[in-house]
Scaffold this motif. Sequence first.
Motif, short mmCIF file in Angstrom:
data_model
loop_
_atom_site.label_atom_id
_atom_site.label_comp_id
_atom_site.label_asym_id
_atom_site.label_seq_id
_atom_site.Cartn_x
_atom_site.Cartn_y
_atom_site.Cartn_z
N THR A 142 0.83 -1.20 0.00
CA THR A 142 0.00 0.00 0.00
C THR A 142 0.86 1.25 0.00
OG1 THR A 142 -1.70 -1.21 1.21
CG2 THR A 142 -1.85 1.20 1.21
N ARG A 143 1.92 1.22 0.80
CA ARG A 143 2.83 2.37 0.83
C ARG A 143 3.50 2.56 -0.53
NH1 ARG A 143 8.06 2.26 4.44
NH2 ARG A 143 8.66 1.04 2.66
N GLN A 144 3.91 1.47 -1.16
CA GLN A 144 4.53 1.54 -2.48
C GLN A 144 3.53 2.08 -3.51
OE1 GLN A 144 7.60 1.62 -1.88
NE2 GLN A 144 8.27 0.08 -3.35
N PHE A 145 2.29 1.64 -3.43
CA PHE A 145 1.26 2.12 -4.34
C PHE A 145 1.07 3.62 -4.22
CE2 PHE A 145 -3.24 3.18 -5.05
CZ PHE A 145 -3.36 2.83 -6.38
N ILE A 146 1.01 4.11 -2.99
CA ILE A 146 0.83 5.55 -2.76
C ILE A 146 2.05 6.32 -3.26
CG2 ILE A 146 0.61 7.31 -0.96
CD1 ILE A 146 -1.09 5.22 0.60
N ALA A 147 3.26 5.80 -3.02
CA ALA A 147 4.47 6.46 -3.49
C ALA A 147 4.52 6.48 -5.02
CB ALA A 147 5.71 5.76 -2.93
N GLN A 148 4.11 5.39 -5.64
CA GLN A 148 4.12 5.34 -7.10
C GLN A 148 3.08 6.29 -7.69
OE1 GLN A 148 3.62 1.21 -8.08
NE2 GLN A 148 5.76 0.72 -7.61
N ARG A 149 1.95 6.42 -7.04
CA ARG A 149 0.95 7.38 -7.51
C ARG A 149 1.49 8.81 -7.43
NH1 ARG A 149 -2.59 5.78 -10.78
NH2 ARG A 149 -3.89 7.53 -10.21
N ALA A 150 2.23 9.10 -6.37
CA ALA A 150 2.84 10.43 -6.25
C ALA A 150 3.89 10.63 -7.33
CB ALA A 150 3.45 10.60 -4.86
N ASP A 151 4.68 9.60 -7.62
CA ASP A 151 5.68 9.69 -8.69
C ASP A 151 5.02 9.91 -10.04
OD1 ASP A 151 7.71 9.36 -6.88
OD2 ASP A 151 8.01 7.21 -7.34
N ILE A 152 3.92 9.21 -10.28
CA ILE A 152 3.20 9.36 -11.55
C ILE A 152 2.68 10.79 -11.67
CG2 ILE A 152 1.09 8.68 -12.76
CD1 ILE A 152 1.62 5.81 -11.71
N ALA A 153 2.14 11.33 -10.60
CA ALA A 153 1.63 12.71 -10.63
C ALA A 153 2.76 13.69 -10.91
CB ALA A 153 0.92 13.04 -9.32
N ALA A 154 3.93 13.47 -10.29
CA ALA A 154 5.07 14.35 -10.52
C ALA A 154 5.56 14.24 -11.97
CB ALA A 154 6.21 14.01 -9.56
N GLN A 155 5.58 13.04 -12.51
CA GLN A 155 6.01 12.85 -13.90
C GLN A 155 5.02 13.49 -14.87
OE1 GLN A 155 8.83 11.67 -15.14
NE2 GLN A 155 9.58 11.42 -13.07
N ARG A 156 3.75 13.40 -14.57
CA ARG A 156 2.74 14.06 -15.43
C ARG A 156 2.92 15.58 -15.40
NH1 ARG A 156 -2.51 10.36 -14.01
NH2 ARG A 156 -1.96 8.65 -15.42
N ALA A 157 3.20 16.13 -14.22
CA ALA A 157 3.42 17.57 -14.12
C ALA A 157 4.68 17.97 -14.89
CB ALA A 157 3.54 17.99 -12.66
N ALA A 158 5.73 17.16 -14.78
CA ALA A 158 6.97 17.46 -15.52
C ALA A 158 6.74 17.36 -17.03
CB ALA A 158 8.08 16.50 -15.10
N ALA A 159 5.95 16.38 -17.45
CA ALA A 159 5.64 16.24 -18.88
C ALA A 159 4.83 17.43 -19.37
CB ALA A 159 4.89 14.94 -19.13
N GLU A 160 3.93 17.91 -18.56
CA GLU A 160 3.13 19.08 -18.95
C GLU A 160 4.01 20.33 -19.06
OE1 GLU A 160 0.13 21.11 -20.41
OE2 GLU A 160 0.05 18.97 -19.99
#
Length: 142
Positions: free
Chosen positions: A37-55
């Motif tokens: 669960t902790r890994q899932f939450i951390a990966q979701r945060a990484d995905i959000a950061a990568q999406r912001a960087a891509a934007e």
Amino acid sequence: MAIRTASAAGSRPRFTGRAAMLALVLCSLIAALAYPTRQFIAQRADIAAQRAAAEQARARVEELRREKARWQDPAYVRTQARERLHYAMPGETPYVSVDPSAGQRSSDASAPTRGGARQPWYASVWDSVDTADRAVSAPPRP
């Protein structure tokens, strides 16, 4: 039919073997699911950061495309050459006015930094070591 009395129901232990096993299973499930669960939450945060960087990268690419399109226009290039490089068209006489007081103010402000920038830092360290060595090697006076 037997009727239970209040005293018989009260003598029954509250924490049975089944309850202990159920508590053990629940604790094991919680412990087993905590890390994923902790890994899932951390990966979701990484995905959000990568999406912001891509934007941000898309916005930068679009800005660079607009700038490239401006540089394709000869009138813009001519204007930039006049402003940045002080170019003049044939037959024109270019003039550049200089404020004499601006040069004095900038040289006064940078005077303290120039004194320390005459020699590299390691030269000033070596000079201070030499000075300290000369002070120690002098014979003491009686």
